[in-house]
Structure formats: structure tokens, C-alpha cells
Design a protein around this motif. Structure first.
Motif, PDB file in Angstrom:
ATOM      1  N   TRP A 252      28.086  32.996  31.838  1.00 17.03           N
ATOM      2  CA  TRP A 252      29.544  33.089  31.701  1.00 17.03           C
ATOM      3  C   TRP A 252      30.092  34.414  32.214  1.00 17.03           C
ATOM      4  O   TRP A 252      31.186  34.454  32.778  1.00 17.03           O
ATOM      5  CB  TRP A 252      29.948  32.871  30.247  1.00 17.03           C
ATOM      6  N   LEU A 253      29.318  35.503  32.053  1.00 13.01           N
ATOM      7  CA  LEU A 253      29.811  36.789  32.542  1.00 13.01           C
ATOM      8  C   LEU A 253      29.850  36.836  34.072  1.00 13.01           C
ATOM      9  O   LEU A 253      30.874  37.230  34.649  1.00 13.01           O
ATOM     10  CB  LEU A 253      28.962  37.926  31.979  1.00 13.01           C
ATOM     11  N   PRO A 254      28.760  36.442  34.774  1.00 15.01           N
ATOM     12  CA  PRO A 254      28.864  36.356  36.241  1.00 15.01           C
ATOM     13  C   PRO A 254      29.975  35.417  36.695  1.00 15.01           C
ATOM     14  O   PRO A 254      30.616  35.663  37.717  1.00 15.01           O
ATOM     15  CB  PRO A 254      27.486  35.830  36.664  1.00 15.01           C
ATOM     16  N   LEU A 255      30.217  34.358  35.919  1.00 16.19           N
ATOM     17  CA  LEU A 255      31.286  33.417  36.274  1.00 16.19           C
ATOM     18  C   LEU A 255      32.641  34.116  36.242  1.00 16.19           C
ATOM     19  O   LEU A 255      33.452  33.974  37.165  1.00 16.19           O
ATOM     20  CB  LEU A 255      31.272  32.234  35.310  1.00 16.19           C
ATOM     21  N   LEU A 256      32.905  34.891  35.196  1.00 11.95           N
ATOM     22  CA  LEU A 256      34.176  35.608  35.090  1.00 11.95           C
ATOM     23  C   LEU A 256      34.325  36.647  36.199  1.00 11.95           C
ATOM     24  O   LEU A 256      35.398  36.797  36.791  1.00 11.95           O
ATOM     25  CB  LEU A 256      34.280  36.283  33.725  1.00 11.95           C
ATOM     26  N   VAL A 257      33.239  37.362  36.480  1.00 12.78           N
ATOM     27  CA  VAL A 257      33.274  38.376  37.547  1.00 12.78           C
ATOM     28  C   VAL A 257      33.514  37.707  38.899  1.00 12.78           C
ATOM     29  O   VAL A 257      34.297  38.200  39.727  1.00 12.78           O
ATOM     30  CB  VAL A 257      31.967  39.188  37.553  1.00 12.78           C
ATOM     31  N   ALA A 258      32.851  36.590  39.135  1.00 14.22           N
ATOM     32  CA  ALA A 258      33.027  35.866  40.393  1.00 14.22           C
ATOM     33  C   ALA A 258      34.456  35.365  40.544  1.00 14.22           C
ATOM     34  O   ALA A 258      35.043  35.435  41.629  1.00 14.22           O
ATOM     35  CB  ALA A 258      32.037  34.695  40.464  1.00 14.22           C
ATOM     36  N   MET A 259      35.035  34.863  39.464  1.00 11.57           N
ATOM     37  CA  MET A 259      36.423  34.400  39.510  1.00 11.57           C
ATOM     38  C   MET A 259      37.360  35.551  39.857  1.00 11.57           C
ATOM     39  O   MET A 259      38.267  35.408  40.687  1.00 11.57           O
ATOM     40  CB  MET A 259      36.816  33.799  38.166  1.00 11.57           C
ATOM     41  N   ALA A 260      37.136  36.694  39.219  1.00  7.41           N
ATOM     42  CA  ALA A 260      37.998  37.852  39.484  1.00  7.41           C
ATOM     43  C   ALA A 260      37.908  38.286  40.941  1.00  7.41           C
ATOM     44  O   ALA A 260      38.924  38.587  41.575  1.00  7.41           O
ATOM     45  CB  ALA A 260      37.601  39.007  38.566  1.00  7.41           C
ATOM     46  N   SER A 261      36.710  38.301  41.487  1.00 10.69           N
ATOM     47  CA  SER A 261      36.532  38.753  42.869  1.00 10.69           C
ATOM     48  C   SER A 261      37.130  37.788  43.877  1.00 10.69           C
ATOM     49  O   SER A 261      37.450  38.173  45.004  1.00 10.69           O
ATOM     50  CB  SER A 261      35.043  38.963  43.162  1.00 10.69           C
ATOM     51  N   ALA A 262      37.309  36.513  43.484  1.00  9.72           N
ATOM     52  CA  ALA A 262      37.833  35.501  44.410  1.00  9.72           C
ATOM     53  C   ALA A 262      39.343  35.333  44.328  1.00  9.72           C
ATOM     54  O   ALA A 262      39.943  34.701  45.206  1.00  9.72           O
ATOM     55  CB  ALA A 262      37.156  34.150  44.139  1.00  9.72           C
ATOM     56  N   LEU A 263      39.989  35.889  43.298  1.00 10.89           N
ATOM     57  CA  LEU A 263      41.415  35.634  43.077  1.00 10.89           C
ATOM     58  C   LEU A 263      42.286  36.032  44.264  1.00 10.89           C
ATOM     59  O   LEU A 263      43.159  35.280  44.687  1.00 10.89           O
ATOM     60  CB  LEU A 263      41.890  36.389  41.831  1.00 10.89           C
ATOM     61  N   LEU A 264      42.055  37.204  44.804  1.00 12.02           N
ATOM     62  CA  LEU A 264      42.913  37.698  45.883  1.00 12.02           C
ATOM     63  C   LEU A 264      42.770  36.858  47.142  1.00 12.02           C
ATOM     64  O   LEU A 264      43.769  36.525  47.793  1.00 12.02           O
ATOM     65  CB  LEU A 264      42.581  39.158  46.191  1.00 12.02           C
ATOM     66  N   GLY A 265      41.536  36.522  47.494  1.00 13.45           N
ATOM     67  CA  GLY A 265      41.313  35.748  48.716  1.00 13.45           C
ATOM     68  C   GLY A 265      41.989  34.398  48.690  1.00 13.45           C
ATOM     69  O   GLY A 265      42.408  33.881  49.727  1.00 13.45           O
ATOM     70  N   ILE A 266      42.117  33.814  47.496  1.00 16.40           N
ATOM     71  CA  ILE A 266      42.774  32.508  47.374  1.00 16.40           C
ATOM     72  C   ILE A 266      44.273  32.674  47.140  1.00 16.40           C
ATOM     73  O   ILE A 266      45.101  32.244  47.935  1.00 16.40           O
ATOM     74  CB  ILE A 266      42.153  31.692  46.226  1.00 16.40           C
ATOM     75  N   GLY A 267      44.616  33.318  46.017  1.00 20.85           N
ATOM     76  CA  GLY A 267      46.021  33.436  45.653  1.00 20.85           C
ATOM     77  C   GLY A 267      46.836  34.269  46.614  1.00 20.85           C
ATOM     78  O   GLY A 267      47.963  33.906  46.969  1.00 20.85           O
ATOM     79  N   GLY A 268      46.271  35.405  47.065  1.00 16.06           N
ATOM     80  CA  GLY A 268      46.988  36.246  48.010  1.00 16.06           C
ATOM     81  C   GLY A 268      47.250  35.537  49.319  1.00 16.06           C
ATOM     82  O   GLY A 268      48.328  35.672  49.918  1.00 16.06           O
ATOM     83  N   PHE A 269      46.278  34.751  49.742  1.00 17.40           N
ATOM     84  CA  PHE A 269      46.445  34.019  51.003  1.00 17.40           C
ATOM     85  C   PHE A 269      47.602  33.028  50.911  1.00 17.40           C
ATOM     86  O   PHE A 269      48.427  32.926  51.828  1.00 17.40           O
ATOM     87  CB  PHE A 269      45.151  33.297  51.360  1.00 17.40           C
ATOM     88  N   TYR A 270      47.677  32.298  49.797  1.00 17.37           N
ATOM     89  CA  TYR A 270      48.745  31.300  49.681  1.00 17.37           C
ATOM     90  C   TYR A 270      50.109  31.945  49.482  1.00 17.37           C
ATOM     91  O   TYR A 270      51.136  31.362  49.855  1.00 17.37           O
ATOM     92  CB  TYR A 270      48.417  30.310  48.564  1.00 17.37           C
ATOM     93  N   LEU A 271      50.143  33.131  48.887  1.00 13.75           N
ATOM     94  CA  LEU A 271      51.413  33.843  48.821  1.00 13.75           C
ATOM     95  C   LEU A 271      51.897  34.223  50.213  1.00 13.75           C
ATOM     96  O   LEU A 271      53.099  34.197  50.501  1.00 13.75           O
ATOM     97  CB  LEU A 271      51.263  35.109  47.970  1.00 13.75           C
TER      98      LEU A 271
END
Length: 445
Positions: A252-271
């Protein structure tokens, strides 16, 4: 052709005489991952562009303009909400049955769903059934994409030669800007039609093009061999019974870290694409074609950034590259909107290009970073879940940004602040992710 490589280092691939693939075969696998991913993102991005330009007018015509745009973006976000389901479903298939069959199913599903959108009647023809069917097909797109990207980067990385995972993990990432080029290019062409023709049938052509593209992608993917690491898991019967559940329970901890590291690449791109097209055209009154063409120019720059950052990740580590990408994006958020608000066409194109290029620094190494956070037996599910849970959290950002813009009376600073927040979360994810690398187990002969 497979061969043995007794000199392979632990953590970089198999050893002790275990079968690995040659650099040539690894390149073929990475190319197949890229082609399929490019089609997936073409289909997915096509919907985003259409949400900004078409669906608000033709499928939500009973609403006022702002509400129609919000409804269209909400439909766009539904696809993101469905992606975690696809991650669980195809993660199970990829970690239990094989990476290859999972990727064949995902590419067929999204290609068919996208092509069918091109046949949908509008609200004027069948009323509320039109947006309902649109949402249904968007859900199918989301489920398929939920299993696509995680499998593509997993397959590419697990075929990669020792020490070269960064560049091979970057190739599926190139599918994103290529998908943008294809989808934005398709809409740029049909926007040349008279408005009546565009609304009547022109917007359908890019969706219908998904069918012939699907045939090419399936042909290429059928020629790909299964991951040697998965073959090893089969040989030792070291597969998780319910991979997604085990990820939540033990990783679960690597999962949370992985989600955090991916947020910008996905959300920032769509913005910077879906929302920015709407912001430029509807709020600033800029030409729709200009905004679409800006994303085309930006996609070309993004390809170069991804390839360079993929190589750089092999030297610095993907975590450190992610950290610097998050910092640069946070610093550029406000200047980006200031430049676009000049309404100068050249400045607008340069601003969108620079914004997407900066966001792409972190995105370029997302595949390399996420695959290092999960062991092989949970990798497909872990990577897919992390990426798509991040996508579910950020998929409604264009709608949120539109609401913030409306609440702020058209001022862009709340949206820029939203961009800063995403960037800083990804910065933290990069720092932590770089310290949590999981090495693949060394096989025994």
C-alpha cells in the motif's frame, strides 16, 4: 530470439542461465507496446478534444453553455473513474494469465468503443439516450485504458536489457504525444470543414478512423512474445491469487507513492490540453483551431522530452527526474497562464508547448519509476492500479478547473494554483519513489 545471459546483474534482469531477450527483440516488444499505447491514447484523447469542441453542443444541448461544458467534461471524467476497474480486471489477467493476452484484449476493446462513438446519434435525434450511450462507451474506454498502460510498460521493462530500462520504459510514454498528434491532427483537419458539415458528420470521421488503426495494432501485438519474467513466475508457480488485493494488503505504501508521482503527468497534461482548449476558445475567445494546433506543436516537443528524459533516468534515476519535473512545473504554472492571456497566437502556442514539455519531464519516467516500486508477481496490477487511481483522482480536473474559473469570474489564478498543488505532490512522490526501488529476484536454474 531468446538467449542466456549469465552476467546479468541482480535487479536488472534474470540471471543464472535464465532465458532473456536480445536487444533486438526488446526493441520489437517496446515498439509493439508503443504502437498499441499510441492507439489507446489516440482514442482516449480524441474524446477529450471532442468534449471541448463537440459534445457540449451536440449531446448536451438542453443545458446552458457553461453547464453543457461541465457535463461534457464530466462525461470525459467518467472514463477516468472506470480506469481503476480496468486496472483490477486486466491486472489480474496480466499477473495470472500473462501480459500479452491482457494487452491484446485492451487494444481491441478501446478501438471498438471509440469507433462506435462515430456512429452515435446526437441529442437532436434520440434525446437523452444520446448522452447515455456516450457515457456507456466512455466507460468501456476507461476500463480498457485501465489495463493498457500498466501492461505496456510492464512488458517493455521486463524485456529490457540490463541498465536500459529507462529508455525502454519511455517508449510506451511516447504513445501519449503521438496519440495527441493523431487525435488533434484529425480534429484540425475536420475543423477545416464548414461548420454545418463539421457538426453534421465531420466530427465523426476521427472516431471512425479507430477501426483501421485497430487492425494494425492487433497485427503488431500478436507478434510479441510473453515477458521472460512472467514465464519465470509460471515456472515457479509464484503468482498472486488476487493480485490487486495483495497490492492493497502488502504494497500500500509503494502504491501511494506511485500514485503521487503519476498525478502531474496525468492531471497536468489534461489541464494543458482538454481544459486549455476550452479556456482559450470559450473564455478568451481564441480560435478553436489555434488551440488545437498548439497541442500539435506541443506533442512534437513532448516526444523529444520523453526520449531525452528516458535516457537521463538511467543515469540519475527516475525518482530524481520526477522530482525536478515537479519543481519545474510548479514554478511555471502562473507564468503559463499569464502568457496565454496575452492572446497573441505565437505566444499562446509557445506557452502551451513549454507547459506540456515541462509537465512531460515527470511523465517521461513514470513507467520506469512505477515498475521499480512493485515486484514482478504484482507488477502489472500495482503499476496499473497506481496509474489509474491517479487518473481517477485527476480525470475530473478539467471540470473542476472550469468550475473554479467560473467561480473566480474568469480569473485564471485558481487553476494555476491547482497546477502548483499537483506539481508539489508529484515532487514528493519522486523523492520517496527514488528511495523505494524493488529489485527483481534472481532466478535459480
Amino acid at each position: 530470439m531468446k538467449q542466456t545471459d549469465p552476467s546479468t546483474l541482480p535487479g536488472e534482469g534474470p540471471a543464472d542461465g535464465r532465458a532473456v531477450v536480445t536487444g533486438e527483440e526488446a526493441g520489437k516488444v517496446a515498439f509493439a507496446a508503443f504502437v498499441g499505447t499510441a492507439l489507446e491514447w489516440y482514442d482516449y484523447f480524441l474524446f477529450g478534444t471532442a468534449a471541448a469542441l463537440v459534445f457540449n453542443r451536440l449531446f448536451f444541448t438542453s443545458l446552458d453553455p457553461t453547464a453543457a461544458t461541465l457535463a461534457a467534461f464530466a462525461t470525459f471524467g467518467v472514463g477516468f473513474a472506470a480506469r481503476p476497474l480496468g486496472a483490477v480486471l486486466f491486472g489480474w489477467l496480466g499477473d495470472r494469465i500473462g501480459r500479452r493476452p491482457a494487452l491484446l484484449i485492451t487494444v481491441v476493446a478501446i478501438g471498438v468503443a471509440t469507433g462506435l462513438i462515430g456512429f452515435l446519434p446526437t441529442h437532436a435525434s434520440i434525446g437523452l439516450a444520446a448522452p447515455a450511450l456516450l457515457v456507456l462507451l466512455r466507460l468501456l474506454q476507461g476500463v480498457a485504458v485501465g489495463g493498457e498502460w500498466g501492461g505496456a510498460v510492464t512488458l517493455a521493462v521486463e524485456h529490457a536489457p540490463p541498465g536500459k530500462r529507462g529508455r525502454y520504459a519511455a517508449l510506451p510514454q511516447v504513445g501519449s504525444p503521438v496519440g495527441t498528434l493523431l487525435s488533434s491532427g484529425a480534429f484540425a483537419l475536420v475543423l477545416l470543414l464548414p461548420e454545418e458539415s463539421f457538426d453534421a458528420w465531420g466530427w465523426r470521421l476521427p472516431f471512425l478512423a479507430a477501426f483501421p488503426m485497430l487492425l494494425v495494432a492487433v497485427y503488431i501485438r500478436r507478434r510479441v512474445e510473453e515477458s521472460p519474467l512472467f514465464d519465470e513466475l509460471l515456472r515457479h508457480d509464484d503468482r498472486a491469487k488476487v493480485p490487486a488485493l495483495e497490492v492493497f494488503r502488502t504494497a500500500w505504501l509503494p502504491l501511494l507513492v506511485a500514485m503521487a508521482s503519476a498525478l502531474l503527468g496525468i492531471g497536468g497534461f489534461y489541464l494543458l490540453t482538454t481544459f486549455m482548449i476550452s479556456y482559450g476558445a470559450d473564455t478568451l475567445g481564441l480560435d478553436r483551431g489555434l488551440m488545437v494546433n498548439a497541442t500539435l506543436v506541443a506533442a512534437v516537443a513532448e516526444i523529444a522530452v520523453i526520449l531525452v528524459m528516458g535516457r537521463l533516468a538511467e543515469r540519475l534515476g527516475p525518482g530524481r527526474v520526477t522530482m525536478w519535473g515537479g519543481l519545474a512545473s510548479a514554478l511555471f504554472a502562473f507564468p503559463l497562464f499569464w502568457l496565454i492571456e496575452t492572446e497573441n497566437p505565437v505566444v499562446v502556442v509557445l506557452a502551451v508547448t513549454a507547459g506540456i514539455a515541462v509537465v512531460s519531464v515527470a511523465y517521461a519516467v513514470t513507467g520506469a519509476l512505477l515498475t521499480e516500486l512493485f515486484p514482478a508477481r504484482l507488477r502489472y496490477s500495482g503499476v496499473a492500479l497506481a496509474y489509474n487511481l491517479a487518473g481517477a483522482l485527476t480525470g475530473f480536473l478539467p471540470a473542476l478547473a472550469t468550475a473554479l474559473l467560473d467561480a473566480g469570474g474568469g480569473a485564471s489564478w485558481p487553476v494555476a494554483l491547482l497546477m502548483v498543488g499537483l506539481s508539489l505532490i508529484t515532487l514528493v512522490g519522486g523523492v520517496l519513489g527514488g528511495r523505494m526501488r524493488v529489485t527483481d529476484p534472481v532466478a535459480t536454474a
